[in-house]
Design a protein around this motif. Structure first.
Motif, PDB file in Angstrom:
ATOM      1  N   GLU A  55       0.892  -1.278  -0.028  1.00 12.00           N
ATOM      2  CA  GLU A  55       0.049  -0.123   0.077  1.00 12.00           C
ATOM      3  C   GLU A  55       0.842   1.207  -0.153  1.00 12.00           C
ATOM      4  OE1 GLU A  55      -3.354   0.629  -0.447  1.00 12.00           O
ATOM      5  OE2 GLU A  55      -3.323  -1.754  -0.940  1.00 12.00           O
ATOM      6  N   ARG A  56       2.063   1.456   0.615  1.00 12.77           N
ATOM      7  CA  ARG A  56       2.762   2.378   0.661  1.00 12.77           C
ATOM      8  C   ARG A  56       3.497   2.619  -0.722  1.00 12.77           C
ATOM      9  NH1 ARG A  56       6.162   1.600   6.340  1.00 12.77           N
ATOM     10  NH2 ARG A  56       4.299   1.383   7.856  1.00 12.77           N
ATOM     11  N   ILE A  57       3.805   1.795  -1.448  1.00 12.88           N
ATOM     12  CA  ILE A  57       4.518   2.040  -2.686  1.00 12.88           C
ATOM     13  C   ILE A  57       3.894   1.559  -3.803  1.00 12.88           C
ATOM     14  CG2 ILE A  57       6.620   1.703  -1.335  1.00 12.88           C
ATOM     15  CD1 ILE A  57       7.217  -1.088  -2.882  1.00 12.88           C
ATOM     16  N   ARG A  58       2.547   1.352  -3.763  1.00 13.45           N
ATOM     17  CA  ARG A  58       1.932   0.659  -4.911  1.00 13.45           C
ATOM     18  C   ARG A  58       1.975   1.846  -6.335  1.00 13.45           C
ATOM     19  NH1 ARG A  58      -4.225  -0.114  -4.759  1.00 13.45           N
ATOM     20  NH2 ARG A  58      -3.844   0.675  -2.743  1.00 13.45           N
ATOM     21  N   GLU A  59       1.864   2.982  -5.696  1.00 10.61           N
ATOM     22  CA  GLU A  59       1.614   4.010  -6.669  1.00 10.61           C
ATOM     23  C   GLU A  59       3.195   4.314  -7.539  1.00 10.61           C
ATOM     24  OE1 GLU A  59       0.320   7.739  -5.534  1.00 10.61           O
ATOM     25  OE2 GLU A  59      -1.477   6.770  -4.439  1.00 10.61           O
ATOM     26  N   GLU A  60       4.084   4.138  -6.669  1.00 10.27           N
ATOM     27  CA  GLU A  60       5.633   4.091  -7.307  1.00 10.27           C
ATOM     28  C   GLU A  60       5.771   2.937  -8.310  1.00 10.27           C
ATOM     29  OE1 GLU A  60       9.796   5.040  -7.741  1.00 10.27           O
ATOM     30  OE2 GLU A  60       8.023   6.124  -6.901  1.00 10.27           O
ATOM     31  N   ILE A  61       5.467   1.807  -8.086  1.00  9.36           N
ATOM     32  CA  ILE A  61       5.420   0.597  -8.490  1.00  9.36           C
ATOM     33  C   ILE A  61       4.763   0.764  -9.924  1.00  9.36           C
ATOM     34  CG2 ILE A  61       5.270  -1.658  -8.985  1.00  9.36           C
ATOM     35  CD1 ILE A  61       6.124  -2.247  -6.053  1.00  9.36           C
ATOM     36  N   ASN A  62       3.323   1.024  -9.802  1.00  8.12           N
ATOM     37  CA  ASN A  62       2.424   1.027 -10.997  1.00  8.12           C
ATOM     38  C   ASN A  62       3.030   2.306 -11.773  1.00  8.12           C
ATOM     39  OD1 ASN A  62       1.188  -0.879 -10.165  1.00  8.12           O
ATOM     40  ND2 ASN A  62      -0.438   0.191  -8.917  1.00  8.12           N
TER      41      ASN A  62
END
Length: 159
Positions: A71-78
């Motif tokens: 949840e913390r890094i989902r946006e970064e990965i996507n």
């Protein structure tokens, strides 16, 4: 903490989960052997179940930790799939292995459940037979006690 470190922690979490699933498979095999044993020791069976419960609890903790980090890094990965493509590919392989192990464990659990049901029905049958035997023995002794029992009788002393 940097995003790359989070990705590494997620990778470690998946590897630990795979290892825990392997331990659960070992416990399932031990459980199968216990259930097939004619002289099943209930304490051994209980220990097996307790150790499996601890492993399942640790799986839940790993899943929860993985989800929190994701949840913390989902946006970064996507948003940067090309940057994380190697890690994403490793995630996919690990998740595939985890899914396969989980499916196998579910099949083992169903098999062990059927063995346990059979074992417990056999135990119940033995208990009924023992109770029936005890009842027959008690009835036999009651009847034998009556054979030697003489009711009070009156004696007539008149001649």
């Amino acid at each position: 903490m940097q995003k790359q470190e989070y990705v590494e922690i997620m990778m470690q979490s998946l590897k630990k989960k795979l290892a825990v699933l392997g331990e659960i498979r070992i416990k399932n095999e031990e459980q199968r052997i216990l259930l097939l044993d004619e002289n099943l020791n209930p304490e051994d069976f209980e220990k097996n179940i307790e150790s499996k419960a601890k492993l399942v609890e640790s799986l839940s903790m790993l899943d929860e930790g993985f989800d929190n980090i994701y949840e913390r890094i989902r946006e970064e990965i996507n948003g940067n799939k090309e940057k994380y493509s190697d890690q994403i590919q490793k995630f996919q392989y690990l998740i595939r292995d985890i899914t396969a192990a989980s499916s196998s464990i579910q099949a083992e659990e169903r098999r062990n459940y059927q063995l346990a049901q059979s074992k417990f029905s056999d135990i119940k049958k033995q208990i009924r037979e023992v109770k029936s035997s005890q009842s027959a023995v008690q009835q036999y002794y009651k009847n034998m006690m009556k054979v030697n029992y003489i009711d009070a009788q009156f004696m007539d002393d008149k001649k």
